[in-house]
Scaffold this active site. Structure first.
Site, mmCIF file in Angstrom:
data_model
loop_
_atom_site.group_PDB
_atom_site.id
_atom_site.type_symbol
_atom_site.label_atom_id
_atom_site.label_comp_id
_atom_site.label_asym_id
_atom_site.label_seq_id
_atom_site.Cartn_x
_atom_site.Cartn_y
_atom_site.Cartn_z
ATOM 1 N N PHE A 1 46.084 8.214 12.915
ATOM 2 C CA PHE A 1 45.367 7.092 13.942
ATOM 3 C C PHE A 1 46.131 7.130 15.346
ATOM 4 O O PHE A 1 46.516 5.976 15.621
ATOM 5 C CB PHE A 1 45.174 5.717 13.331
ATOM 6 N N PRO A 2 46.223 8.385 15.889
ATOM 7 C CA PRO A 2 47.210 8.504 17.168
ATOM 8 C C PRO A 2 46.830 7.685 18.417
ATOM 9 O O PRO A 2 47.551 7.317 19.218
ATOM 10 C CB PRO A 2 47.662 9.824 17.535
ATOM 11 N N LEU A 3 45.557 7.440 18.525
ATOM 12 C CA LEU A 3 44.841 6.803 19.877
ATOM 13 C C LEU A 3 44.228 5.554 19.328
ATOM 14 O O LEU A 3 43.239 4.721 19.913
ATOM 15 C CB LEU A 3 43.772 7.581 20.530
ATOM 16 N N GLY A 4 44.634 4.800 18.319
ATOM 17 C CA GLY A 4 44.027 3.603 18.000
ATOM 18 C C GLY A 4 44.799 2.515 18.325
ATOM 19 O O GLY A 4 46.100 2.289 18.749
ATOM 20 N N GLY A 5 44.073 0.992 18.379
ATOM 21 C CA GLY A 5 44.714 -0.112 18.629
ATOM 22 C C GLY A 5 44.961 -0.477 20.182
ATOM 23 O O GLY A 5 45.607 -1.408 20.650
ATOM 24 N N PHE A 6 44.349 0.308 21.229
ATOM 25 C CA PHE A 6 44.554 0.155 22.488
ATOM 26 C C PHE A 6 43.659 -0.985 23.094
ATOM 27 O O PHE A 6 42.446 -1.061 22.990
ATOM 28 C CB PHE A 6 44.622 1.387 23.420
ATOM 29 N N TYR B 1 37.941 13.600 0.754
ATOM 30 C CA TYR B 1 37.424 13.581 2.015
ATOM 31 C C TYR B 1 36.090 14.587 1.688
ATOM 32 O O TYR B 1 36.056 15.936 1.359
ATOM 33 C CB TYR B 1 38.164 14.660 3.064
ATOM 34 N N PRO C 1 41.994 -2.647 26.741
ATOM 35 C CA PRO C 1 41.501 -1.879 27.809
ATOM 36 C C PRO C 1 42.819 -1.528 28.916
ATOM 37 O O PRO C 1 42.972 -0.595 29.658
ATOM 38 C CB PRO C 1 40.773 -2.988 28.571
ATOM 39 N N LEU C 2 43.820 -2.799 29.264
ATOM 40 C CA LEU C 2 44.987 -2.363 29.941
ATOM 41 C C LEU C 2 45.822 -1.128 29.447
ATOM 42 O O LEU C 2 46.149 -0.412 30.269
ATOM 43 C CB LEU C 2 45.861 -3.724 29.964
#
Length: 289
Positions: free
Chosen positions: A215-220, A63, A222-223
């Site tokens: 990646f706790p908020l990935g891949g959503f 990193y 719109p619904l």
């Protein structure tokens, strides 16, 4: 009083850590490359995290490269006895910021020494072997892990590493690795919308092995995002807090490492430890998968 202790603790190597930790990746510059815009702010985030009970920090010397480990050392060294720093090896950064595999024994040895030097440690508590998915790094891909794990086992025998984990691994690779060394944690992508590791999480929990989702908020879609936002609004919380609270409820062996370079966002993330989800909210969230 709300504290992160409300999320409970789980075994990581030979230590119990709070299930809500901190990921240092975002302390580097844009694209996880180069220095941060505000180094003093990065130092302040780390110090506030530890002051609020965080005792599990996830990092890597790739990193930056080197940047986050050097900031961790500046902010927290000498480290408290309760602090567990987990790092990763298996990649190097190109001059253009690219992520390139570095998986042979000499590269892994160099990476371990880089982490030791930049963190200011004599031994690394946990080192995750980051598998690169055939070179792309985007998702697990089957393949032998024997050469990499043998190299780390040798470094462990030399006293440079206490415990070994895997990152971006398949179930088959975990089984193969466990025949070579003890594996204390697995770090893979998993969240409300991306649940390919459901069976893996349960199997690891049965064996007392920590699972660390990234990646706790990935891949959503719109619904799905609308559903998450609606649940969050009904609880007076943020979508990230709800996503983290759902992960904490999913299985007791899940350890979270949400990252941020903002003290405000850090406080919001830590508050997820005390967020209680109703059965109705859990049912709506479960449907997202």
């Amino acid at each position: 009083m709300q504290t992160i202790n409300q999320a409970g603790r789980f075994r990581l190597g030979n230590r119990d850590v709070n299930r809500l930790g901190y990921g240092a990746m975002q302390l580097a510059g844009p694209g996880v490359f180069g220095p941060p815009r505000d180094r003093d702010a990065a130092v302040a985030v780390l110090r506030e995290a530890v002051a609020n009970g965080v005792d599990h920090i996830d990092t890597s010397d790739f990193y930056g490269p080197h940047v986050t480990n050097q900031i961790i050392r500046e902010a927290l060294h000498p480290y408290g006895d309760a602090l567990t720093i987990v790092t990763k090896v298996g990649a190097v950064r190109g001059a253009d910021g690219s992520w390139n595999p570095a998986q042979d024994a000499s590269a892994l040895t160099a990476a371990v020494h880089d982490n030791l030097r930049n963190l200011g440690l004599d031994v690394l508590e946990v080192v995750n072997m980051r598998l690169m998915g055939g070179g792309s790094g985007h998702g697990p891909e089957e393949g032998s892990v024997e050469p990499q794990l043998a190299a780390l086992a040798s470094l462990q025998a030399q006293g440079l590493i206490r415990h070994i984990g895997l990152s971006n691994a398949t179930s088959n690779q975990i089984e193969q690795a466990r025949r070579i060394v003890e594996i204390v944690c697995v770090q893979n992508q998993y969240n409300l919308a991306h649940r390919g590791d459901d069976a893996m999480i349960d199997a690891l929990a049965a064996d007392g092995i920590a699972y660390v989702p990234f990646f706790p908020l990935g891949g959503f879609s719109p619904l799905q995002s609308r559903t998450l936002s609606d649940v969050a609004a009904s609880l007076g919380a943020t979508p990230m807090q709800v996503a983290l609270a759902w992960l904490l409820r999913r299985s007791p062996n899940i350890l979270l490492i949400p990252g941020t370079s903002s003290r405000t966002h850090l406080r919001e993330n830590l508050a997820a430890a005390s967020l209680e989800l109703s059965d109705e909210a859990v049912a709506a969230l479960d449907d997202l998968g």
